[in-house]
Design a protein around this motif. Structure first.
Motif, short mmCIF file in Angstrom:
data_model
loop_
_atom_site.label_atom_id
_atom_site.label_comp_id
_atom_site.label_asym_id
_atom_site.label_seq_id
_atom_site.Cartn_x
_atom_site.Cartn_y
_atom_site.Cartn_z
N UNK A 1 37.62 39.06 30.23
CA UNK A 1 38.02 40.24 31.01
C UNK A 1 37.54 40.13 32.45
N UNK A 2 36.31 39.62 32.59
CA UNK A 2 35.76 39.46 33.94
C UNK A 2 36.62 38.48 34.75
N UNK B 1 36.66 48.00 34.31
CA UNK B 1 36.44 46.57 34.55
C UNK B 1 35.40 46.28 35.63
N UNK C 1 39.74 40.25 35.74
CA UNK C 1 39.44 41.17 36.84
C UNK C 1 39.35 40.41 38.15
N UNK C 2 38.57 39.32 38.13
CA UNK C 2 38.39 38.54 39.36
C UNK C 2 39.73 38.03 39.88
N UNK D 1 41.87 50.17 37.06
CA UNK D 1 42.28 50.03 35.65
C UNK D 1 41.73 51.16 34.80
N UNK E 1 43.67 47.33 42.76
CA UNK E 1 43.94 47.76 41.39
C UNK E 1 42.83 48.67 40.87
N UNK F 1 25.63 44.39 34.27
CA UNK F 1 24.36 43.86 34.80
C UNK F 1 24.44 43.52 36.28
N UNK G 1 52.62 45.27 36.69
CA UNK G 1 52.08 43.92 36.87
C UNK G 1 52.98 43.09 37.77
N UNK H 1 31.73 44.66 36.65
CA UNK H 1 30.89 43.59 36.12
C UNK H 1 29.61 44.21 35.57
N UNK I 1 20.71 37.41 35.57
CA UNK I 1 21.00 38.66 34.87
C UNK I 1 21.19 38.39 33.38
N UNK J 1 40.15 50.89 32.05
CA UNK J 1 38.81 50.60 31.51
C UNK J 1 37.85 50.11 32.59
N UNK K 1 32.81 42.52 45.55
CA UNK K 1 33.46 41.38 44.88
C UNK K 1 34.77 40.91 45.54
N UNK L 1 45.88 36.25 34.24
CA UNK L 1 45.13 37.49 34.52
C UNK L 1 45.52 38.66 33.61
N UNK L 2 46.80 38.79 33.29
CA UNK L 2 47.21 39.94 32.47
C UNK L 2 46.65 39.81 31.06
N UNK M 1 50.69 40.37 39.49
CA UNK M 1 49.92 39.77 38.41
C UNK M 1 50.86 38.97 37.51
N UNK N 1 36.08 49.63 45.03
CA UNK N 1 36.33 48.19 45.00
C UNK N 1 37.78 47.90 45.39
N UNK O 1 42.61 39.45 39.34
CA UNK O 1 43.43 40.56 39.80
C UNK O 1 42.99 41.06 41.18
N UNK O 2 41.74 40.81 41.54
CA UNK O 2 41.32 41.24 42.87
C UNK O 2 41.37 40.09 43.86
#
Lengths: 237, 421
Positions: B322-323, A94, B326-327, A90, A88, A98, A50, A96, B17, A92, A107, B414-415, A55, A154, B329-330
């Motif tokens: 989490x979303x 991650x 993620x956002x 991960x 990154x 739907x 991190x 999005x 959605x 899991x 993204x 973010x972490x 991060x 991504x 982190x990117x």
């Protein structure tokens, strides 16, 4: 030198109880390397990743990224570095929910300075991980291995210098894991720096160098002989 | 600018959605906005209905009531208090062209209850005894026959004009003009007085909560002396030639009455002179206040809707932790995360506002149709201002109540967010 950590210390303050997670880490990584960071859970390997991945900020010590001291970077500067120069992956995935595969890959471009050709770039990245035929699928309609490949696409879409993978095969069966690892190998062969965080030696042995961390300190830093390396193959599913 | 629309498009896609959730989120706003639209529309409709009915009675009319009153409140006579200070001599003095030059017609009135009998049919109704100049003061439209003349009213002729409902009740099979009906007053026991029917009024409907078709008209003197047995006038109405002459005519009338009643100090006036504009002003201020109050209630429901949005946005933020991680982190900055959630709230409330407008206009229209079905001259009015206000209000609600959840999302580490289960 792409990454140069000098005496990095990270302390966590949990309501007055201070935990020393990183205790003066020195580490240099050159461009194009394939490094695995290993260690048991609680060793500080995730915190190290991190920190290298912007991060998190170190409590003390200096971090030079691509020759620049990152000390004075503000949060927005770090967000831009994460966006443009780091990718990154991960454990899991991650993705999005739907949301289509291609929208997931697009993204990072949304937060970049690149204003045009998002769809095309995302398509190229998906083709690079062998998912050119899945672009309009919903992210929950594909298998775990495919999800992780979407995550790799991504991570690649902004063409970063470094790819971080945190236990990328941790949630996958061996076939999918093998495919993911072979993609990472291929990306490194093409010149991209790959930093892998894992506790699994079979995964770590794909790398060319293994850094082992324990109790917040680096206890070994070894090159992996070419004959000892594991190579994975793409196994279609 | 281009990326702004792109963001909106992406936000809409994102919200679509989660259709069910999004709809429930905006339901409060939909109800609030449609409530505002309906209330403003109904208020405007009711106001035009009442004003329309008043002007239907005739314009440029000045009324004289016995008894003093202050300018703002209604005179005592309105509450049924009998004040006997107004007499026929007063009405005749007002008719004097030299004293009140702009009065074109003057009608005196007494009213009471009466039973009208024709053969075996009988109707309990109210009578208005007035002069032959009544049709010049107020709008009168005859279904057939004619109103009585000044000569007939002065002579105390036994002639009668029936309201439409009374006519229908007495002559269910229709009847010719010239039929004889008998009037019996509850005030005395002189027996019944025969009257000759000379006219029937056109159907008028209800004006100011009175059924205008349930009444009969008879000449003034016969109604005053024989049916009621009194010698005073209940009220006088004067038609003025031009709206510009209303104030001066009202002054003229006051002066005439003061000299008739030998009053020197205006504070001692024993009469009230009013024009219809006063009545309209009072009525408008009442309905305006009512509309404001109801609008405020609807506004409160909008605020409640906003709180609903905040609630669900807060749930959404923690669901999507989490979303958010993620956002970040990117490469999303805190500002971009904040804007994303703020935009979601605003798009939601804006959409809620639009749906609310459609629903509100539709319901207002259906209500207007319903009221018209019951015979009222109701107009369907949607003011553009109410629509602009509704949309503006809903968007502002979105910003205000979306800000806190959005800031909460932007502040996430973010972490921590990525580790969140």
């Amino acid at each position: 030198m792409l990454i140069d950590l000098k005496d990095i210390v990270k302390d966590y303050d949990n309501g007055g109880i201070i935990t020393h997670v990183l205790k003066g880490v020195n580490l240099s990584i050159d461009e194009g390397e394939f490094v695995a960071i290993m260690g048991p859970s609680g060793s500080g390997k995730s915190t190290l990743m991190h920190t290298i991945g912007f991060l998190d900020r170190p409590t003390s010590g200096e971090y030079f990224f691509d020759g620049q001291n990152t000390k004075d970077f503000d949060d927005d500067d770090l967000a831009h570095i994460r966006n443009e120069r780091i990718g990154f992956v991960f454990q899991s995935f991650n993705l999005l929910p739907r949301t289509t595969v291609i929208d997931n890959v697009m993204l990072p471009l949304l937060y970049s300075n690149i204003k045009t050709g998002h769809r095309h770039k995302a398509k190229v990245a998906l083709e690079a991980v062998g998912l050119g035929d899945r672009i309009d699928f919903m992210s929950n309609q594909i298998s775990g291995g495919q999800k992780q490949r979407v995550a790799i696409a991504r991570a690649l879409v902004c063409n970063p210098k470094v790819l971080f993978a945190d236990e990328p095969t941790g949630n996958l069966d061996s076939k999918s894991g093998s495919t993911v690892m072979s993609i990472l190998e291929q990306l490194n062969k093409e010149g991209r720096t790959v930093i892998l965080v894992t506790h699994d030696m079979n995964v770590a042995l794909h790398a060319h160098r293994i850094v082992t961390i324990k109790d917040g300190e680096i206890i070994s830093d070894k090159k992996v002989d070419a004959k000892d390396r594991i190579h994975s193959k793409i196994i279609s599913d | 600018m281009n990326s702004f629309f792109l963001n909106i498009e992406r936000t809409i896609k994102n919200l679509l959605s989660r259709k069910g959730r999004s709809f429930l989120t905006v339901l409060g706003i939909v109800i609030g906005v449609s409530g505002v639209i309906i209330i403003i529309s109904l208020g405007a409709g009711a106001q035009t209905l009442v004003l329309g009915q008043i002007t239907k009675l005739g314009s440029n009319i000045v009324g004289v009531l016995p008894g003093k009153s202050n300018e703002k409140g209604p005179p005592a006579a309105v509450f049924g208090v009998q004040v006997k200070t107004l007499v026929l001599a007063d009405a005749n003095a007002i008719k004097d062209k030299n004293k009140v030059p702009h009065a074109t017609a003057v009608a005196s009135f007494v009213r009471g209850n009466v039973t009208v009998i024709s053969g075996r049919q009988s109707v309990d109704t109210s009578f208005t005894a007035t002069d032959g100049s009544y049709p010049q003061v107020q709008n009168v439209e005859m279904d057939h026959g004619s109103f009585f003349t000044n000569e007939e009213s002065q002579a105390g002729a036994n002639v009668i004009v029936l309201g439409y409902d009374v006519y229908q009740a007495l002559f269910p099979n229709g009847g010719d003009m010239g039929a004889i009906v008998k009037l019996k007053s509850p005030n005395n026991d002189i027996g019944s007085i025969p009257f000759r029917v000379i006219g029937v009024q056109k159907k008028l409907g209800t004006v100011a909560f009175q059924n205008q078709d349930d009444q009969v008209f008879i000449p003034f003197s016969i109604g005053q002396r024989q049916l009621l047995g009194i010698n005073y006038i209940q009220f006088i109405r004067i038609k003025v030639d031009n709206a510009d002459n209303l104030p001066s005519t009202m002054e003229d009338i006051k002066n005439v009455l003061r000299s008739q009643h030998r009053i020197t100090d205006p504070n001692n006036d024993d009469f009230s002179v009013r024009d219809l504009a006063d009545a309209i002003k009072i009525l408008t201020s009442i309905t305006d206040a009512l509309r404001m109050f109801l609008g405020l209630m609807a506004g409160i429901s909008l605020v409640v809707g906003g709180i609903g949005i905040m609630n669900i946005m807060l749930v959404t933020v923690s669901e999507r932790t989490r979303e958010i991680g993620l956002r970040k982190s990117i490469g999303a900055t805190s500002k971009q995360i904040r804007n994303q959630f703020l935009l979601e709230a605003v798009v939601l409330t804006f959409a809620g506002g639009i749906i609310g407008i459609v629903v509100g206009v539709l319901i207002s229209y259906i209500l207007a149709l319903g009221v018209r079905y019951f015979g009222y001259d109701w107009s369907f009015i949607i003011s553009p201002l109410s629509i602009i206000l509704a949309v503006l209000f809903s968007v502002i609600t979105g910003v205000i109540f979306g800000l806190y959840p959005a800031l909460k999302a932007a502040k996430l580490d973010p972490i921590v967010a990525l580790r969140y289960e």
